[in-house]
Motif scaffolding. Sequence first.
Motif, PDB file in Angstrom:
ATOM      1  N   UNK A 170       0.819  -1.180   0.000  1.00 24.83           N
ATOM      2  CA  UNK A 170       0.000   0.000   0.000  1.00 24.83           C
ATOM      3  C   UNK A 170       0.870   1.255   0.000  1.00 24.83           C
ATOM      4  N   UNK A 171       1.980   1.258   0.885  1.00 29.98           N
ATOM      5  CA  UNK A 171       2.870   2.420   0.944  1.00 29.98           C
ATOM      6  C   UNK A 171       3.595   2.572  -0.381  1.00 29.98           C
ATOM      7  N   UNK A 172       4.041   1.453  -0.930  1.00 29.26           N
ATOM      8  CA  UNK A 172       4.792   1.472  -2.184  1.00 29.26           C
ATOM      9  C   UNK A 172       3.921   1.995  -3.338  1.00 29.26           C
ATOM     10  N   UNK A 173       2.659   1.623  -3.371  1.00 32.59           N
ATOM     11  CA  UNK A 173       1.819   1.950  -4.521  1.00 32.59           C
ATOM     12  C   UNK A 173       1.088   3.289  -4.395  1.00 32.59           C
ATOM     13  N   UNK A 174       0.756   3.689  -3.185  1.00 35.26           N
ATOM     14  CA  UNK A 174      -0.138   4.814  -3.054  1.00 35.26           C
ATOM     15  C   UNK A 174       0.403   5.977  -2.213  1.00 35.26           C
ATOM     16  N   UNK A 175       1.594   5.845  -1.659  1.00 30.61           N
ATOM     17  CA  UNK A 175       2.140   6.940  -0.848  1.00 30.61           C
ATOM     18  C   UNK A 175       2.891   7.924  -1.745  1.00 30.61           C
TER      19      UNK A 175
END
Length: 263
Positions: free
Chosen positions: A258-263
């Motif tokens: 989630x952090x990798x894709x959307x942060x």
Amino acid sequence: MLGSLQSDLHKLGVQTVAKGVCGACNKPIVGQVVTAMGRTWHPEHFVCTHCQEEIGSRNFFERDGAPYCEKDYHNLFSPRCHYCNGPILDKVVTALDRNWHPEHFFCLPPFISPFIFLPSLFFSLCFHEKDGKAYCRKDYFDMFAPKCGGCTRAILENYISALNSLWHPECFVCRECFTPFVNGSFFEHEGQPYCEGHYHERRGSLCSGCQKPITGRCITAMAKKFHPEHFVCAFCLKQLNKGTFKEQNDKPYCQGCFIKLFS
């Protein structure tokens, strides 16, 4: 009256010969005579025993040695039609211990008025009886045969008994996909039969990951249900725990993805 007439005719030199004795008044008949029933009658004395009208040259019937006009004879002695209560003058149908005019022996369901319904005649006299009434085959089965739990039509031959109802064999199928049940195995929901897949779909117990029924442990997340092994990160496919995921666009992700894709 007759005696004086004969006397007057004798005085004039006219010979009178009696033609017999009237069967009604027992007096000699001179003049017109009616011969009937082995007797002779004054025409005015040969009358219907019931209505007392002169029969004359009309048809008449004899009963117990007495003459009757055609109308009174049929009204008094002919069999009566059970439907119209009128006398039966010609052909008669005897059925259900009653007599009928052939045109009045028909199927007429009791809840339909004969004034707005064209009855079905029993041309072959083949009928079904129920409570003393006659019905054609179609109406008899429509009204009294058990009804199929699927199509609601009458069951006439083979049937399946299930879910407190009777079914045509071809109607006992999944109510969603209409697939017959293998080896008679089915699932019930709200009184209707379903195959396993559609049963769980109706109950909301299909896995959102594999679209197969959940019969054991279950994870509920994002208003959906999953087999535990199918609740995985949408990116890396790592199995997730219910409380350790992030949601994006209605898909679950592990923390790292989630952090990798959307942060």
